[in-house]
Write a protein that holds these residues in place. Structure first.
Motif, PDB file in Angstrom:
ATOM      1  N   MET A 196       8.887  -8.496   5.730  1.00  0.00           N
ATOM      2  CA  MET A 196       9.334  -6.925   5.138  1.00  0.00           C
ATOM      3  C   MET A 196      10.927  -7.036   5.190  1.00  0.00           C
ATOM      4  O   MET A 196      11.885  -6.303   5.580  1.00  0.00           O
ATOM      5  CB  MET A 196       8.743  -5.825   6.163  1.00  0.00           C
ATOM      6  CG  MET A 196       7.696  -5.541   6.240  1.00  0.00           C
ATOM      7  SD  MET A 196       6.590  -5.281   4.588  1.00  0.00           S
ATOM      8  CE  MET A 196       5.916  -6.714   4.394  1.00  0.00           C
TER       9      MET A 196
ATOM     10  N   ALA B 203       3.944  -4.187  -0.669  1.00  0.00           N
ATOM     11  CA  ALA B 203       3.044  -3.685   0.418  1.00  0.00           C
ATOM     12  C   ALA B 203       2.505  -2.452   0.082  1.00  0.00           C
ATOM     13  O   ALA B 203       1.385  -1.981   0.489  1.00  0.00           O
ATOM     14  CB  ALA B 203       3.721  -3.999   1.844  1.00  0.00           C
TER      15      ALA B 203
ATOM     16  N   LEU C 285      -0.018  -2.070  -2.418  1.00  0.00           N
ATOM     17  CA  LEU C 285      -1.183  -2.341  -2.065  1.00  0.00           C
ATOM     18  C   LEU C 285      -1.843  -1.529  -1.218  1.00  0.00           C
ATOM     19  O   LEU C 285      -2.987  -1.136  -1.376  1.00  0.00           O
ATOM     20  CB  LEU C 285      -1.067  -3.582  -1.422  1.00  0.00           C
ATOM     21  CG  LEU C 285      -0.872  -5.025  -1.944  1.00  0.00           C
ATOM     22  CD1 LEU C 285      -1.001  -6.168  -1.180  1.00  0.00           C
ATOM     23  CD2 LEU C 285      -2.408  -5.119  -2.692  1.00  0.00           C
ATOM     24  N   THR C 286      -0.942  -0.687  -0.206  1.00  0.00           N
ATOM     25  CA  THR C 286      -1.416   0.118   0.490  1.00  0.00           C
ATOM     26  C   THR C 286      -2.130   1.248  -0.307  1.00  0.00           C
ATOM     27  O   THR C 286      -3.268   1.623  -0.079  1.00  0.00           O
ATOM     28  CB  THR C 286      -0.619   0.625   1.312  1.00  0.00           C
ATOM     29  OG1 THR C 286       0.363  -0.433   1.926  1.00  0.00           O
ATOM     30  CG2 THR C 286      -1.047   1.437   2.685  1.00  0.00           C
TER      31      THR C 286
ATOM     32  N   TYR D 295      -5.605   0.312  -1.925  1.00  0.00           N
ATOM     33  CA  TYR D 295      -6.757   0.348  -1.000  1.00  0.00           C
ATOM     34  C   TYR D 295      -6.892   1.437   0.041  1.00  0.00           C
ATOM     35  O   TYR D 295      -8.190   1.535   0.320  1.00  0.00           O
ATOM     36  CB  TYR D 295      -6.470  -1.076  -0.083  1.00  0.00           C
ATOM     37  CG  TYR D 295      -6.815  -2.407  -0.911  1.00  0.00           C
ATOM     38  CD1 TYR D 295      -7.983  -2.843  -1.263  1.00  0.00           C
ATOM     39  CD2 TYR D 295      -5.637  -3.011  -1.218  1.00  0.00           C
ATOM     40  CE1 TYR D 295      -8.033  -3.707  -2.099  1.00  0.00           C
ATOM     41  CE2 TYR D 295      -5.850  -4.054  -2.009  1.00  0.00           C
ATOM     42  CZ  TYR D 295      -6.991  -4.636  -2.544  1.00  0.00           C
ATOM     43  OH  TYR D 295      -7.104  -5.606  -3.285  1.00  0.00           O
ATOM     44  N   LYS D 296      -6.116   2.273   0.079  1.00  0.00           N
ATOM     45  CA  LYS D 296      -5.933   3.225   1.128  1.00  0.00           C
ATOM     46  C   LYS D 296      -7.208   4.333   0.809  1.00  0.00           C
ATOM     47  O   LYS D 296      -7.751   4.704   1.647  1.00  0.00           O
ATOM     48  CB  LYS D 296      -4.593   4.269   0.771  1.00  0.00           C
ATOM     49  CG  LYS D 296      -4.354   4.937   2.197  1.00  0.00           C
ATOM     50  CD  LYS D 296      -3.572   6.119   1.965  1.00  0.00           C
ATOM     51  CE  LYS D 296      -2.061   6.024   2.170  1.00  0.00           C
ATOM     52  NZ  LYS D 296      -1.025   6.787   1.778  1.00  0.00           N
TER      53      LYS D 296
ATOM     54  N   GLN E  92     -10.157   3.700  -0.237  1.00  0.00           N
ATOM     55  CA  GLN E  92     -11.355   3.082   0.091  1.00  0.00           C
ATOM     56  C   GLN E  92     -12.139   3.443   1.474  1.00  0.00           C
ATOM     57  O   GLN E  92     -12.262   2.545   2.200  1.00  0.00           O
ATOM     58  CB  GLN E  92     -11.304   1.589  -0.065  1.00  0.00           C
ATOM     59  CG  GLN E  92     -11.218   1.090  -1.417  1.00  0.00           C
ATOM     60  CD  GLN E  92     -11.446  -0.370  -1.583  1.00  0.00           C
ATOM     61  OE1 GLN E  92     -11.828  -1.129  -0.906  1.00  0.00           O
ATOM     62  NE2 GLN E  92     -11.567  -0.815  -2.761  1.00  0.00           N
ATOM     63  N   SER E  93     -12.014   4.620   1.633  1.00  0.00           N
ATOM     64  CA  SER E  93     -12.543   4.809   3.137  1.00  0.00           C
ATOM     65  C   SER E  93     -14.096   5.180   2.851  1.00  0.00           C
ATOM     66  O   SER E  93     -14.553   4.956   1.912  1.00  0.00           O
ATOM     67  CB  SER E  93     -12.079   6.322   3.560  1.00  0.00           C
ATOM     68  OG  SER E  93     -12.613   7.338   2.331  1.00  0.00           O
ATOM     69  N   GLN E  94     -14.586   5.344   3.997  1.00  0.00           N
ATOM     70  CA  GLN E  94     -16.226   5.146   3.923  1.00  0.00           C
ATOM     71  C   GLN E  94     -16.544   6.094   3.077  1.00  0.00           C
ATOM     72  O   GLN E  94     -17.712   6.070   2.381  1.00  0.00           O
ATOM     73  CB  GLN E  94     -16.674   5.213   5.229  1.00  0.00           C
ATOM     74  CG  GLN E  94     -18.145   4.713   5.359  1.00  0.00           C
ATOM     75  CD  GLN E  94     -18.625   4.619   6.646  1.00  0.00           C
ATOM     76  OE1 GLN E  94     -18.237   5.136   7.696  1.00  0.00           O
ATOM     77  NE2 GLN E  94     -20.123   4.162   6.895  1.00  0.00           N
TER      78      GLN E  94
END
Lengths: 299, 337
Positions: free
Chosen positions: A1, A10, A13-14, A17-18, A20-22
């Motif tokens: 960083m 980053a 990316l976060t 993907y964030k 993608q919770s259950q």
């Protein structure tokens, strides 16, 4: 960083993907299941209709006021579902009936879920004597068939909406307690629970933060399917005169009063019957879909 | 050793633990003794079922009861008598005095919680800080184990195995404990990641001055990071010493057997010499020295009497009938390739 660029990467990316919770995982899988989506669509439609009922038909004017002139009219443009023996619009009563059935169904299940879920979670998590006492009491309730238990309680308490909810909740509590207990038992000995103990988390915290969220899947499915059962039981109780009393519109009660005219006015019983069937079907489709979507083995 | 006890992080003295089921009594620990000084890395080596994990759980007072029973023995964890401690005391101790890194990072994280919340739990539990502060500290922890703080908002399934183990390590270190029990922390990882994770654990441990109990069956890991080594067989330490003692001045036939079972990189054609037989059934241990049915140097006395400790140096000792105060110094009782 160290540089600006990597930070931005980053962050991007976060963001990607964030989500993608259950929950979103499950929703993605549920969306692929056409039958479950149909069930969900029907349920949304029914709930929407129930909520919008006052906008479509006036309760005092259309639903409960008598109009003997128009009694037992077959379905037509003026009366889409026909009229009943008091000349009341059947469509109006079916829509207002959804309000009754769904609200009682969901409230009763919610109560049963809270009470049964708490008992089951305590039972499964602590085990031993606590487990034995709670589950044996639940077994006593389970020994009596659910509908019969509801009839007994409803008959003892007398017909009223609150009593009906109590009767239906009590008869559903043991089922929830069993499901939650079983689910908690499978989660209780998993390694991350041990890991939580190893960082010094207290029992209450472990139960609330780690055990319950991980044992929800079968409970959600059971809840959905249980709403269907309860709506059916409400109809059954009303049919027997133990549920909702006249003139409040309720599907089971409509079936009950319509059966006298079955030979000449079959539409009178058909439409409330169809309403019950559609609701149960939709809830079952949704429940089955949820079962598949929540099953980790299908991931 | 009594004045030495002051700088002991952990002192286990002849601990006996049994798992009692309806079918059998499984004797998991039979006189386990272990001393770990502050800041020291102690390797606990042995086969599956030797009682390594039970030792770790006993220190945390997490042996599942039933069926586990601590029959006798003493565990001193930084002056705290673990056997006498209440559950409330232990809740305080776990995570802040001693913490554990579990074998499988895939299952030791809660799948429905984002990882930063799981690490923050340690701060909230032990330091009574609010959530925002705990999350801030968590981000520092994550950076410390080489994970960008932004990824804290992700769920465990979005991490690779090595990353998950880093998260687990961050969780174990969060309460700045004096002792970390690492229960085969790299077994579930592939070899390249193993090396990375080990190196990181070693660096962090040195930086934070934490003692570590490294439970493993991999002698390579032991050679890499341990200061002291205890070789466990059937719930008891059969040889203990510094890393050099164990690797270069091996005395016990079992330890020797472990080394002979390693492939030799210099001579690739050499056959492995595995230890014959299997680990004895802990529900039905052989009498005397439990290793005697598998030992190449077995004598009559071995099947009847348990071997006492024979000290080679103050640190290095062996529990084997082959040795007495005289011959322990020169060794040579066992052949080494």
């Amino acid at each position: 960083m160290t540089t600006q660029a990597t930070t931005v990467d980053a962050a991007a990316l976060t963001k990607k993907y964030k989500k993608q919770s259950q929950f979103s995982e499950v929703w993605r899988r549920l969306r692929k299941n056409k039958a479950a989506m149909l069930g969900l669509a029907i349920m949304i439609l029914l709930v929407g209709l129930a909520l919008a009922a006052p906008l479509i038909y006036d309760y005092d004017g259309d639903v409960i006021s008598q109009n003997i002139k128009n009694r037992l009219q077959p379905p037509s443009a003026a009366h889409p579902f026909g009229t009943d023996e008091m000349g009341r619009e059947i469509l109006a009563r079916v829509i207002w009936g959804a309000r009754t059935s769904l609200s009682i169904g969901f409230t009763a299940v919610l109560f049963a879920l809270i009470v049964g879920g708490t008992l089951g979670a305590i039972s499964g998590f602590y085990g031993g004597i606590v487990d034995n006492v709670i589950m044996r009491i639940m077994d006593i309730f389970l020994a009596v068939p659910g509908t019969l238990l509801a009839i007994t309680i409803a008959a003892a308490l007398g017909p009223s909406t609150i009593n009906l909810i109590i009767a239906l909740s009590i008869s559903s509590v043991p089922g929830f307690a069993r499901i939650v207990r079983g689910s908690v038992l499978t989660v209780r000995d998993v390694e991350y629970i041990e890991a939580a103990k190893a960082i010094g988390a207290s029992n209450g915290r472990i139960l609330l933060q780690h055990v319950i969220p991980n044992s929800l899947a079968p409970v959600i499915v059971h809840t959905t399917l249980n709403v269907a059962t309860i709506i059916l039981t409400i109809a059954g109780l009303s049919f027997l005169g133990l549920g909702i009393s006249a003139p409040t519109p309720e599907w089971g009660a409509m079936l009950s009063s319509g059966r006298t005219y079955l030979r000449n006015a079959s539409y009178y019983t058909m439409f409330p019957g169809l309403a019950i069937m559609t609701t149960i079907l939709a809830l079952n489709l949704l429940g089955d879909g949820l079962r598949d979507a929540l099953d980790p083995r299908l991931k | 050793m009594s004045e030495d006890n002051k700088d002991l992080m952990l002192n286990i003295d002849s601990l006996y633990v049994e798992y009692r089921t309806d079918d059998a009594i499984v004797k998991a620990l039979n006189g386990m003794s272990l001393q770990i000084r502050h800041g020291e890395t102690h390797g606990l080596v042995g086969e599956t079922g030797a009682g390594k994990t039970t030792t770790g759980l006993a220190i945390m007072k997490l042996i599942p009861d039933p069926p586990g029973v601590v029959v006798s023995g003493d565990i001193q964890l930084n002056y705290l008598d673990v056997q006498k401690a209440t559950e409330k005391q232990m809740e305080h101790v776990r995570g802040s005095v001693v913490s554990m890194i579990f074998q499988d990072p895939m299952t030791s994280l809660n799948p429905v919680m984002v990882v930063e919340d799981q690490i923050a739990e340690v701060f909230e539990q032990h330091e009574k800080v609010n959530h925002a502060e705990a999350i801030k500290r968590t981000h520092e922890m994550l950076e410390l184990v080489g994970i960008p703080a932004e990824r804290g908002k992700e769920y465990p399934h979005q991490f690779s195995g090595g990353m998950k183990q880093r998260v687990v390590i961050a969780m174990a270190l969060a309460g700045s404990p004096g002792l970390i029990i690492a229960d085969e922390p790299t077994t579930a990882l592939d070899v390249t990641i193993q090396a990375q994770v080990l190196k990181m654990m070693k660096d962090l441990k040195d930086r934070l001055g934490t003692a570590m109990l490294m439970i493993t069956h991999d002698l390579g890991i032991v050679a890499e990071i341990c200061d002291k080594v205890s070789v466990v067989y059937a719930g008891r330490v059969i040889e203990h010493g510094t890393l050099e003692d164990i690797f270069d001045r091996t005395r016990h036939p079992y330890t020797e057997g472990l080394f002979n079972s390693l492939p030799n990189l210099r001579d690739r054609k050499a056959m492995l010499k595995p230890i014959k037989g299997l680990m004895p059934d802990p529900a039905n241990l052989p009498g005397g020295c439990p290793f005697h049915p598998r030992c190449n140097y077995v004598m009559d006395i071995c099947s009847t009497e348990r071997a006492p400790r024979v000290y080679r140096t103050e640190e290095h000792y062996v529990a084997c009938h082959l040795y007495n105060a005289d011959n322990i110094q020169q060794g040579g009782m066992i052949q080494r390739d």
